[in-house]
Write an enzyme that holds these catalytic residues in place. Structure first.
Site, PDB file in Angstrom:
ATOM      1  N   ARG A 148      -7.595   6.045  17.519  1.00 16.54           N
ATOM      2  CA  ARG A 148      -7.372   4.691  18.113  1.00 16.54           C
ATOM      3  C   ARG A 148      -7.474   4.535  19.652  1.00 16.54           C
ATOM      4  O   ARG A 148      -7.948   3.541  20.004  1.00 16.54           O
ATOM      5  CB  ARG A 148      -6.257   3.974  17.490  1.00 16.54           C
ATOM      6  CG  ARG A 148      -6.012   3.916  16.056  1.00 16.54           C
ATOM      7  CD  ARG A 148      -4.872   3.151  15.653  1.00 16.54           C
ATOM      8  NE  ARG A 148      -5.188   2.694  14.232  1.00 16.54           N
ATOM      9  CZ  ARG A 148      -3.958   2.253  13.519  1.00 16.54           C
ATOM     10  NH1 ARG A 148      -3.093   1.985  13.964  1.00 16.54           N
ATOM     11  NH2 ARG A 148      -4.273   1.764  12.285  1.00 16.54           N
ATOM     12  N   LYS A 198      -0.974  -1.754  -2.816  1.00 20.50           N
ATOM     13  CA  LYS A 198      -0.446  -3.034  -2.239  1.00 20.50           C
ATOM     14  C   LYS A 198      -1.343  -4.156  -2.845  1.00 20.50           C
ATOM     15  O   LYS A 198      -2.165  -4.819  -2.229  1.00 20.50           O
ATOM     16  CB  LYS A 198      -0.357  -3.170  -0.807  1.00 20.50           C
ATOM     17  CG  LYS A 198       0.627  -2.295  -0.214  1.00 20.50           C
ATOM     18  CD  LYS A 198       0.559  -2.476   1.358  1.00 20.50           C
ATOM     19  CE  LYS A 198      -0.188  -1.487   2.085  1.00 20.50           C
ATOM     20  NZ  LYS A 198      -0.608  -1.600   3.352  1.00 20.50           N
ATOM     21  N   GLY A 220      -5.832   1.746   6.224  1.00 18.73           N
ATOM     22  CA  GLY A 220      -5.265   2.880   6.634  1.00 18.73           C
ATOM     23  C   GLY A 220      -5.222   4.294   5.789  1.00 18.73           C
ATOM     24  O   GLY A 220      -5.728   5.165   5.989  1.00 18.73           O
ATOM     25  N   GLY A 247      -4.465  -4.712   7.187  1.00 19.13           N
ATOM     26  CA  GLY A 247      -4.226  -6.027   6.775  1.00 19.13           C
ATOM     27  C   GLY A 247      -5.092  -6.934   7.329  1.00 19.13           C
ATOM     28  O   GLY A 247      -5.458  -8.105   6.853  1.00 19.13           O
TER      29      GLY A 247
HETATM   30  P1  ADP Z   1      -4.938   0.918   2.017  1.00 22.24           P
HETATM   31  O1  ADP Z   1      -4.180   1.537   3.010  1.00 22.24           O
HETATM   32  O2  ADP Z   1      -6.217   1.840   1.916  1.00 22.24           O
HETATM   33  O3  ADP Z   1      -5.279  -0.441   1.919  1.00 22.24           O
HETATM   34  P2  ADP Z   1      -2.878   0.811   0.087  1.00 22.24           P
HETATM   35  O4  ADP Z   1      -1.825   1.075   1.255  1.00 22.24           O
HETATM   36  O5  ADP Z   1      -2.840  -0.270  -0.673  1.00 22.24           O
HETATM   37  O6  ADP Z   1      -4.106   1.260   0.668  1.00 22.24           O
HETATM   38  O7  ADP Z   1      -2.576   2.064  -1.024  1.00 22.24           O
HETATM   39  C1  ADP Z   1      -2.606   3.349  -0.685  1.00 22.24           C
HETATM   40  C2  ADP Z   1      -1.704   4.332  -1.408  1.00 22.24           C
HETATM   41  O8  ADP Z   1      -2.039   3.913  -3.030  1.00 22.24           O
HETATM   42  C3  ADP Z   1      -1.891   5.862  -1.451  1.00 22.24           C
HETATM   43  O9  ADP Z   1      -0.708   6.219  -1.077  1.00 22.24           O
HETATM   44  C4  ADP Z   1      -2.153   6.312  -2.900  1.00 22.24           C
HETATM   45  O10 ADP Z   1      -1.419   7.251  -3.236  1.00 22.24           O
HETATM   46  C5  ADP Z   1      -1.787   5.141  -3.744  1.00 22.24           C
HETATM   47  N1  ADP Z   1      -2.232   5.011  -5.021  1.00 22.24           N
HETATM   48  C6  ADP Z   1      -3.335   4.864  -5.594  1.00 22.24           C
HETATM   49  N2  ADP Z   1      -3.846   5.002  -6.579  1.00 22.24           N
HETATM   50  C7  ADP Z   1      -2.503   5.026  -7.260  1.00 22.24           C
HETATM   51  C8  ADP Z   1      -1.876   5.117  -8.474  1.00 22.24           C
HETATM   52  N3  ADP Z   1      -2.756   5.128  -9.814  1.00 22.24           N
HETATM   53  N4  ADP Z   1      -0.567   5.172  -8.803  1.00 22.24           N
HETATM   54  C9  ADP Z   1       0.210   5.296  -7.785  1.00 22.24           C
HETATM   55  N5  ADP Z   1      -0.241   5.142  -6.308  1.00 22.24           N
HETATM   56  C10 ADP Z   1      -1.483   5.070  -6.170  1.00 22.24           C
HETATM   57 MG    MG Z   2      -1.785   1.486   3.182  1.00 29.48          MG
END
Ligand code: ADP
Ligand code: MG
Length: 403
Positions: A42, A204, A359, A382
């Site tokens: 970053r 999320k 992230g 976000g």
């Molecule tokens: P990003 O930061 O890329 O937007 P999120 O924060 O929404 O993604 O989610 C990321 C998390 O989701 C990771 O820590 C991953 O381990 C978890 N994850 C993905 N698939 C599953 C699943 N089937 N069950 C539980 N956790 C999951």
């Molecule tokens: Mg995340």
């Protein structure tokens, strides 16, 4: 037709910088380890803006960032001093760390610094007024400079003193990184390569339903995994036992599923999942085919299965553009990284223009050594989601329009 939000903002390239004191808002919310910056991505991304400002004769560049969540008070472990040292090394130029965010001592430090100096203010979130968008803090920040430059795309969805409030007092324009984010992410919406394939996973889910809704109206394929897919599957009546899902969202998920049947976009759910009882490396796994899609009691689906990975990979092979947010499984724990890695490799092999944001997906690509295989990595999480959703980001909206 969905309302399209167009941003056409002034950038540092269109304003006079010579002799100006510039307040530069950045996102230096970097991971620290043992008092050192553990990942300086970053910081590196903002170097072109800093160098541009100095090259154009800005008299002082006063950099401001948040770091972590100190909650409005001084937390020494979240000081930006280690960031100042890293920035200094990367630029090969002194960076003056300032111990506070605003106030007479800060003003004095800015005045005392020789022309062409770089200063880094202390963590903005040490001040309660930052997240409250207080007029006092906004004014205090504005008094330090003649011009406000926002290069913190990742914080643009938040109306804080240093992203929105300050722009009420001095002219505000976009930095080079902000400009690149807005242009590239905007192009995904305005003029996407076809077929447009959107991959959505992660944990999320409620944060992401708006994006599902948006892309259903404009993408060609929406490929789901992770908790996102689980939530749809549960809503459609599958038994996913202890899997991560948001059953409260069942009604919304069913509505989106119905909507997808009449839309140009094909919404794909996994045809198989990898489940385990324990979220542990080496714990026994089973592949659950859908249908029947029944996960044994107390087990949980932790990844998309091999057939799903293959299907998604073949769709990506023919894509014109791929947009990806959220890992498709628990990539942090083997072997539940396989679906995410398989799809990442398909993107690496495909000719499609690829954009990732969020992230955890960025961390996953790094883990697989595939970061350089995507064409654009958004610095936002976000903020990127809100942008794709078509929502106005307050930290961009307040920047001066280009006429
Ligand atoms: P990003 O930061 O890329 O937007 P999120 O924060 O929404 O993604 O989610 C990321 C998390 O989701 C990771 O820590 C991953 O381990 C978890 N994850 C993905 N698939 C599953 C699943 N089937 N069950 C539980 N956790 C999951
Ligand atoms: Mg995340």
């Amino acid at each position: 037709m969905v309302k399209r939000l167009r941003y056409d903002k002034l950038t540092v390239e269109q304003v006079e910088l010579s002799g100006k004191r510039v307040l530069l808002r950045v996102d230096f919310n970097v991971p620290l380890k043992g008092g050192q910056v553990a990942d300086d991505t970053r910081i590196r991304l903002v170097l072109p803006t800093i160098q541009y400002l100095l090259a154009r004769g800005a008299s002082r560049v006063i950099i401001a960032s948040h770091l972590g969540r100190p909650g409005g008070k001084v937390v020494p472990e979240l000081s930006l001093h280690p960031v100042a040292r890293r920035l200094e090394t990367l630029l090969g130029q002194p960076v003056i760390p300032v111990d506070r965010v605003v106030g007479p001592a800060v003003k004095e430090a800015v005045t005392a610094a020789p022309p062409g100096s770089l200063l880094l203010l202390e963590n903005l979130r040490f001040e309660a007024g930052e997240e409250e968008n207080s007029p006092e803090l906004s004014k205090g920040l504005a008094e330090l400079a003649d011009l406000f430059v926002n290069d913190a795309f990742g914080a643009a969805h938040r109306a804080h003193a240093s992203t929105v409030g300050v722009a009420g007092y001095i002219p505000a324009v976009a930095g080079l990184l902000m400009e690149r984010e807005v242009k590239t992410l905007g192009r995904c919406l305005e003029n996407p390569g076809r077929p447009l394939v959107v991959v959505l996973g992660g944990a999320k889910i409620s944060d992401k339903l708006g994006v599902v809704n948006r892309f259903l109206t404009m993408a060609d394929y929406l490929l789901t995994g992770g908790g996102m897919a689980n939530t749809f599957l549960v809503a459609l009546g599958y038994e996913l036992a202890a899997s991560l899902a948001e059953p409260d969202l069942a009604a919304v998920a069913r509505e989106l599923w119905e909507h997808s049947r009449h839309s140009r976009c094909r919404l794909l759910l996994p045809v198989d999942l990898v489940a385990a009882r324990e979220l542990q490396s080496g714990s026994p796994t089973r592949v659950i085919t859908i249908p029947p899609g029944t996960v044994p009691a107390k087990w949980r689906a932790l990844d998309i299965g091999p057939a799903t990975t293959e299907e998604y990979a073949s769709i990506i092979a023919g894509a014109g553009m791929v947009i990806w947010n959220g890992p498709l499984g628990v990539f942090e724990t083997e072997p539940f990284h396989r679906g995410t890695e398989g799809v990442a490799r398909a993107i690496a092999d495909s000719k499609a223009y690829s954009v990732v944001g969020g992230g955890d997906i960025v961390a996953a690509l790094k883990k697989f050594n595939l970061s350089s295989q995507v064409d654009f990595t958004s610095t936002g999480g976000g903020a990127t989601l809100k942008f794709w959703e078509g929502r106005e980001l307050p930290g961009i909206a307040i920047l001066k329009d280009r006429h």
